[in-house]
Write a protein that holds these residues in place. Sequence first.
Motif, PDB file in Angstrom:
ATOM      1  N   ILE A 146      55.189  42.113  43.543  1.00 32.65           N
ATOM      2  CA  ILE A 146      54.408  42.301  44.770  1.00 32.65           C
ATOM      3  C   ILE A 146      53.829  43.714  44.863  1.00 32.65           C
ATOM      4  CG2 ILE A 146      54.545  42.347  47.307  1.00 32.65           C
ATOM      5  CD1 ILE A 146      56.760  40.197  47.051  1.00 32.65           C
ATOM      6  N   HIS A 147      52.514  43.793  45.062  1.00 36.01           N
ATOM      7  CA  HIS A 147      51.868  45.074  45.340  1.00 36.01           C
ATOM      8  C   HIS A 147      52.231  45.512  46.760  1.00 36.01           C
ATOM      9  CE1 HIS A 147      49.220  44.325  41.924  1.00 36.01           C
ATOM     10  NE2 HIS A 147      48.575  45.448  42.133  1.00 36.01           N
ATOM     11  N   LEU A 148      52.803  46.700  46.872  1.00 38.13           N
ATOM     12  CA  LEU A 148      53.116  47.226  48.207  1.00 38.13           C
ATOM     13  C   LEU A 148      52.534  48.630  48.327  1.00 38.13           C
ATOM     14  CD1 LEU A 148      54.578  46.770  50.910  1.00 38.13           C
ATOM     15  CD2 LEU A 148      56.664  47.648  49.847  1.00 38.13           C
ATOM     16  N   SER A 150      55.582  46.613  43.032  1.00 36.52           N
ATOM     17  CA  SER A 150      54.618  47.494  42.375  1.00 36.52           C
ATOM     18  C   SER A 150      54.128  48.538  43.357  1.00 36.52           C
ATOM     19  CB  SER A 150      53.425  46.686  41.841  1.00 36.52           C
ATOM     20  OG  SER A 150      53.764  46.064  40.615  1.00 36.52           O
ATOM     21  N   HIS A 151      53.972  49.749  42.889  1.00 35.42           N
ATOM     22  CA  HIS A 151      53.579  50.924  43.676  1.00 35.42           C
ATOM     23  C   HIS A 151      54.725  51.350  44.604  1.00 35.42           C
ATOM     24  CE1 HIS A 151      49.781  50.226  41.860  1.00 35.42           C
ATOM     25  NE2 HIS A 151      49.446  49.212  42.620  1.00 35.42           N
ATOM     26  N   GLY A 152      54.865  50.663  45.746  1.00 35.84           N
ATOM     27  CA  GLY A 152      55.968  50.973  46.662  1.00 35.84           C
ATOM     28  C   GLY A 152      56.030  52.440  47.034  1.00 35.84           C
ATOM     29  N   ASN A 154      49.172  51.123  33.494  1.00 36.43           N
ATOM     30  CA  ASN A 154      47.881  51.803  33.614  1.00 36.43           C
ATOM     31  C   ASN A 154      47.085  51.367  34.830  1.00 36.43           C
ATOM     32  OD1 ASN A 154      47.155  53.713  31.358  1.00 36.43           O
ATOM     33  ND2 ASN A 154      48.112  52.047  30.225  1.00 36.43           N
ATOM     34  N   ASP A 155      47.520  50.277  35.492  1.00 34.76           N
ATOM     35  CA  ASP A 155      46.766  49.751  36.625  1.00 34.76           C
ATOM     36  C   ASP A 155      45.386  49.322  36.104  1.00 34.76           C
ATOM     37  OD1 ASP A 155      46.758  48.989  39.257  1.00 34.76           O
ATOM     38  OD2 ASP A 155      46.437  50.963  40.086  1.00 34.76           O
ATOM     39  N   GLY A 156      44.346  49.426  36.937  1.00 35.05           N
ATOM     40  CA  GLY A 156      43.010  49.054  36.466  1.00 35.05           C
ATOM     41  C   GLY A 156      42.467  50.121  35.531  1.00 35.05           C
ATOM     42  N   ALA A 193      53.604  47.803  32.196  1.00 32.70           N
ATOM     43  CA  ALA A 193      54.234  46.899  33.167  1.00 32.70           C
ATOM     44  C   ALA A 193      53.382  46.641  34.397  1.00 32.70           C
ATOM     45  CB  ALA A 193      55.596  47.468  33.589  1.00 32.70           C
ATOM     46  N   HIS A 194      52.205  47.280  34.445  1.00 27.35           N
ATOM     47  CA  HIS A 194      51.326  47.019  35.598  1.00 27.35           C
ATOM     48  C   HIS A 194      49.877  47.259  35.195  1.00 27.35           C
ATOM     49  CE1 HIS A 194      50.637  46.555  40.009  1.00 27.35           C
ATOM     50  NE2 HIS A 194      49.468  47.019  39.599  1.00 27.35           N
ATOM     51  N   ALA A 195      49.219  46.199  34.792  1.00 25.04           N
ATOM     52  CA  ALA A 195      47.812  46.302  34.389  1.00 25.04           C
ATOM     53  C   ALA A 195      46.987  45.279  35.171  1.00 25.04           C
ATOM     54  CB  ALA A 195      47.681  46.046  32.894  1.00 25.04           C
ATOM     55  N   HIS A 196      45.681  45.467  35.118  1.00 24.42           N
ATOM     56  CA  HIS A 196      44.731  44.490  35.683  1.00 24.42           C
ATOM     57  C   HIS A 196      43.643  44.292  34.638  1.00 24.42           C
ATOM     58  CE1 HIS A 196      46.069  44.395  39.981  1.00 24.42           C
ATOM     59  NE2 HIS A 196      46.517  45.599  39.694  1.00 24.42           N
ATOM     60  N   VAL A 197      43.998  43.756  33.490  1.00 26.51           N
ATOM     61  CA  VAL A 197      43.018  43.687  32.389  1.00 26.51           C
ATOM     62  C   VAL A 197      41.840  42.780  32.714  1.00 26.51           C
ATOM     63  CG1 VAL A 197      44.747  44.266  30.619  1.00 26.51           C
ATOM     64  CG2 VAL A 197      44.251  41.860  31.120  1.00 26.51           C
TER      65      VAL A 197
HETATM   66 ZN    ZN Z   1      47.787  46.834  40.780  1.00 23.62          ZN
END
Ligand code: ZN
Length: 389
Positions: free
Chosen positions: A207-209, A239-241, A291-293, A54-58
Amino acid sequence: MADLLLRNARPWGADTTTDLYIRDGVVAPPDEAPEGVATEDLGGKLLLPGFVDAHAHVDKTMWGGPWLPHTSGPGLMGKIMGGVERRAEAGIPSADYITALLTNMIVSGTTHVRSHVDIDPYQGLAAVAAVREAVERLDGRITMETVAFPQTGLLISPGTAELMDQGLAEGVDLVGGIDPAGLENDPVRHLDTVFGLAEKHGVGVDIHLHDRGDMGIWQYKLILERTRALGLGGKVTISHGYCLGEAAPAVQDQIIAQLAETGVGLATVAPSISLPLVKLREAGVPVGAGNDGVRDLWSPYGTGDMLERALFLAQRAGFVRDEEIEIALEAATYGGARLTGRSHGFAPGDTGDFVAVDTRNAAEAVCVRPVRSLVIKGGRIVAREGELV
Ligand SMILES: [Zn+2]
C-alpha cells in the motif's frame, strides 16, 4: 537456471576471496562443482547479492523515448491526473520503453523487481499486458512481480476494484492500495476492499501511504490490525510511509515494535523525509528500496540503478560511516529480497543472483557506483561490463 562456478570472489562482508558455486539457480557447496562446469574468475572483485528494486513503476516509463517536459499540476491529484491525461501523447504504456528500462536495470545489477502497475478505468489492464510482454522479451534475465495498483483511487474511481480483481485472477501477484484516508476519504472501506482482494486471491499487499502526521500513523495502525486479523504477516508492505520518519520518537518506537511483531515491511524510495532506518534495522523490520517512477509523467528523474538509489538513501539519512552506508545497500539487496520472499546471500540454498564490482568494499561501491563487471541471474551471466549478455 544455470550452473556456474565463480572463482576468487570476495563476498560482501568477507576479508578473503572464495569460490562460489551456483547449481540449478541456487548457491551450492563449492566442492560439489563438477569438472568442466562453466567457470568465471572474478580476480578478487567484490561480490554483492543481486539488487532487488522493491518499489518501481515500470509501466509508466518513457525510457528510450522522446524527452517530454514535466507539466503535471501541483499536489498528488495534479500528478495523478497529469499522468493519466498525457498517456496517449507519451505513448505509454509501451512494452518497448519498459524493455529499455528493464535492460538498464539488468546491466546495473538488478535481478528482481516489484513493480506497481496502474489499473484504472481509463486504460483497464493495458499496462499489465505491456509489462508482461517486456519481461517475456528479456527471457529470464530479470524476474518481476506486479502489484495491481489503483493509482487513481479505487473508491473515487468506480470500476477500479473490479478491474483489479480481474487482473489478480489473471496472474497479477499482489494487491495495491493508495492513501486510504487522504485520497480516498474512507480508509476503512478502502482497506477492507484491498485486504478482501488479498484474501480472495491469496496474495500479498503493498500500500502506498503518502499521508502525513497523525492521519498517516493512524493508517499504519489500521494496516497492522488487518494484517494481524488475516494472518498476512510477512506478506504486507507499506510503501513510502513518510509519516513514520517525522513522528515523535515514542510513536516511532511503538509503530516499529508492531511492524516487527506483525511482520509488516516497508519500501522506501529515498524521499526527503527519511525513515528511521537504524531503528527499523535494530528491530528486524524488513526495509526494501526502490527507484519509484523512472523518467515518466510524474518525474523526469531516475535511471533504474539501485546503487544510485542506495546512495540517495544514505545521503538523505545523513549516513557517512561505512557501516551506515551499508544499511542503505542492505535495503537495495537483502531488504528487498525479504519483502519479496527471496533468499539473497552466499549460503547454500540462497538465490544465485549476484553482482560483481571492482571496488574495495560495499561502501565504496555505493559512493563510486562503478560499471557492474558481472551480473548473474540464477547462475546465468546476464550482463558484463555494463552490456546485456
Ligand atoms: Zn510508488
